[in-house]
Enzyme design. Structure first.
Site, PDB file in Angstrom:
ATOM      1  CB  CYS A   1     -50.780  19.917 -40.488  1.00  0.00           C
ATOM      2  SG  CYS A   1     -51.378  20.319 -42.147  1.00  0.00           S
ATOM      3  CB  THR A   2     -50.982  19.837 -35.080  1.00  0.00           C
ATOM      4  OG1 THR A   2     -50.362  21.034 -35.560  1.00  0.00           O
ATOM      5  CG2 THR A   2     -50.434  19.486 -33.710  1.00  0.00           C
TER       6      THR A   2
END
Length: 153
Positions: free
Chosen positions: A45-46
């Protein structure tokens, strides 16, 4: 209900990382990339959020607004935004109202274990509020390019 290309995008209302109200109707006449991701500050997600951040100017030049949605709360989003210097809004959907409306919650599997979770998906919504394209399992390292290419297809 399954959302398909050409369908009217499900209306939504939510609150972003700063506590501001946000709704689909705010983006009438604009291109919107509504991206759903499982959790703030996790590795994939980062990478995805940072790809969108690093290519934010290109997305803006194309007239595309980016909004992230996850089941995390506004405080988690604020921390994620600050740490990664994200220039776009993140909707806190702890009640899953938007997640359920877009049908992105369901069974997943990891190392043979089945569980319920959010399926990473991006909905491209055109200026008329219709689904132009759905990116299922976006390439996190190249997501901005995927969005631009799909909007221009």
């Amino acid at each position: 209900m399954t959302i398909e290309k050409g369908n009217k995008a499900p209306a939504f209302k939510g609150v972003d990382q700063d506590g501001n109200k946000i709704a689909l109707s705010d983006f009438k006449g604009k291109k919107l990339a509504l991206y759903f991701y499982p959790q703030d500050a996790t590795p994939t997600c980062t990478v995805q959020a940072c790809n969108l951040r690093d290519n934010f100017t290109s997305l803006q030049k194309e007239g595309i607004t980016i909004i992230g949605v996850s089941p995390d709360d506004a405080a988690s989003h604020k921390k994620f935004e600050a740490k990664q210097q994200l220039p776009f809004r993140l909707i806190a959907d702890t009640a899953h109202s938007i997640i359920d409306a877009y049908g992105v919650w369901g069974e997943k599997q990891l190392y043979g274990r089945k569980y319920m979770g959010l399926h990473r998906t991006t909905f491209l919504i055109d200026e008329k509020g219709k689904i132009k394209h759905i990116i299922i399992k976006p390439k996190s390292k190249d997501h901005a390019a995927e969005i631009i290419a799909a909007f221009n297809a």
